[in-house]
Enzyme design. Structure first.
Site, PDB file in Angstrom:
ATOM      1  N   ASP A   1     103.070  45.161  54.621  1.00 58.04           N
ATOM      2  CA  ASP A   1     103.970  46.022  55.754  1.00 58.04           C
ATOM      3  C   ASP A   1     104.327  44.874  56.517  1.00 58.04           C
ATOM      4  OD1 ASP A   1     104.582  48.710  55.327  1.00 58.04           O
ATOM      5  OD2 ASP A   1     102.643  49.398  55.935  1.00 58.04           O
TER       6      ASP A   1
ATOM      7  N   LYS B   1     107.292  54.752  47.098  1.00 54.17           N
ATOM      8  CA  LYS B   1     106.775  53.458  47.036  1.00 54.17           C
ATOM      9  C   LYS B   1     106.010  53.329  45.421  1.00 54.17           C
ATOM     10  CE  LYS B   1     106.471  53.084  51.790  1.00 54.17           C
ATOM     11  NZ  LYS B   1     105.845  53.101  53.069  1.00 54.17           N
TER      12      LYS B   1
ATOM     13  N   GLN C   1     100.094  54.181  55.613  1.00 50.83           N
ATOM     14  CA  GLN C   1     101.113  54.891  55.873  1.00 50.83           C
ATOM     15  C   GLN C   1     100.928  55.555  57.314  1.00 50.83           C
ATOM     16  OE1 GLN C   1     103.882  54.804  54.017  1.00 50.83           O
ATOM     17  NE2 GLN C   1     104.888  55.991  55.406  1.00 50.83           N
TER      18      GLN C   1
HETATM   19  N1  GUN Z   1     106.071  55.000  58.405  1.00 50.37           N
HETATM   20  C1  GUN Z   1     107.263  54.780  58.434  1.00 50.37           C
HETATM   21  N2  GUN Z   1     107.619  53.757  58.155  1.00 50.37           N
HETATM   22  C2  GUN Z   1     106.634  53.060  57.792  1.00 50.37           C
HETATM   23  C3  GUN Z   1     106.566  51.681  57.130  1.00 50.37           C
HETATM   24  O1  GUN Z   1     107.424  50.794  56.655  1.00 50.37           O
HETATM   25  N3  GUN Z   1     105.095  51.474  56.363  1.00 50.37           N
HETATM   26  C4  GUN Z   1     104.144  52.388  56.982  1.00 50.37           C
HETATM   27  N4  GUN Z   1     103.056  51.918  56.705  1.00 50.37           N
HETATM   28  N5  GUN Z   1     104.337  53.394  57.274  1.00 50.37           N
HETATM   29  C5  GUN Z   1     105.567  53.764  57.532  1.00 50.37           C
END
Ligand code: GUN
Length: 297
Positions: free
Chosen positions: A123, A56, A100
């Site tokens: 998100d 990211k 996350q």
């Molecule tokens: N863990 C797995 N996929 C995601 C996601 O799309 N966002 C976040 N914050 N954590 C994750």
């Protein structure tokens, strides 16, 4: 009846989308605005989480966004995390941020998700944003389903009137995917079945589906006999399996038995290089949206 299978190239599409976003950042800079700023909170040392957050942040660099990583130790208390979240909610220099997942077991995901400002929730996990999405209002859509919708849209794969089987009911993928595909929208208007661990007659449901979205985290679960000829297969799985022929000793496979299913479908996403890169591109799209719509003037 069907031509050769087409592999849905998420990697290339993700690069295309990121180029489009970089152009939009250039326009913002030309207007005297600062670039979008994404922050990511990561608690503990989950190796997969570190890799995902790394992807990211690299994407932010590519599209010209500012980015910040807030790394907190495994022993961080829920109160400390909530304090950090309050700080980010109030920090006008940050347009959007993610926490996350997974979080350590002593922290309640639901409390954390509800503490994030819905205006910075890139998100799309906050109940306000899930509610808006369900009502068909403009909002942040969770990155993985948003990436899949974008993939179907850009490849002109029609979902209208189709039977879709979504495998897995997580809040992050399966549930929002099922809502999005049943909405009255260009990529939508499908008849959606949401299957999960208690579903009966799964093989039959799968083999009647025009489109399967597999998001259950079980390696090569969807087998050839479960797939209708000409189906569209979207594989969200990222499972690592031992492979002594590889230097690192393992390889990544999806939730679909790609090698045996591929010749039966019209379109299929590979793993890796399918849905994964689009998830990152979708997060970048949401971050631009946060900067354009909700940044204090
Ligand atoms: N863990 C797995 N996929 C995601 C996601 O799309 N966002 C976040 N914050 N954590 C994750």
């Amino acid at each position: 009846m069907y031509g050769p299978v087409q592999i849905l190239d998420g990697k290339t599409l993700s690069v295309t989308i990121q180029r489009e976003l970089a152009d939009k950042v250039d326009q913002m800079l030309a207007n005297g605005e600062r670039p979008p700023h994404l922050a990511a909170i990561i608690v503990g040392a989950n190796p997969a989480s570190k890799v995902y957050v790394g992807h990211k942040i690299k994407a932010c660099d590519r599209v010209g966004y500012q980015s910040s990583i807030i790394e907190l130790p495994e022993a961080t208390t829920q109160e400390q995390l909530l304090t950090e979240i309050k700080r980010l909610n109030l920090d006008d220099s940050i347009d959007g941020y993610i926490v996350q997942l997974p979080l350590p077991r002593h922290i309640d995901n639901d409390i954390v998700i509800q503490a994030v400002s819905p205006l910075k929730d890139v998100d799309g996990f906050h109940p306000v944003n899930i509610g808006k999405m369900t009502m068909g209002l403009d909002t942040f859509i969770p990155a993985t389903p948003y990436g899949i919708i974008t993939l179907l849209d850009r490849y002109n794969i029609s979902t209208e009137g189709k039977s879709v089987l979504v495998l897995g009911r997580s809040n992050i993928v399966g549930t929002p995917m099922s809502i999005l595909l049943s909405r009255n929208a260009k990529v939508g208007n499908a008849t959606v079945t949401l299957a999960h661990s208690r579903t009966q007659n799964l093989d039959q449901l799968c083999s009647n589906a025009d489109i399967i979205v597999a998001a259950i985290g079980r390696d090569r679960f969807v087998k050839e006999h479960m797939v209708k000829r000409g189906a569209v297969i979207i594989d969200v799985g990222i499972n690592s399996i031992p492979d002594p022929t590889k230097k690192r000793g393992y390889r990544l496979v999806g939730d679909v038995d790609f090698d045996n299913v591929v010749d039966k479908c019209s379109f299929i996403t590979p793993v890796p290089g399918g849905v994964g890169p689009l998830t990152v591109a979708a997060l970048m799209m949401n971050t631009l949206k946060a900067a354009q719509l909700y940044r204090p003037k």
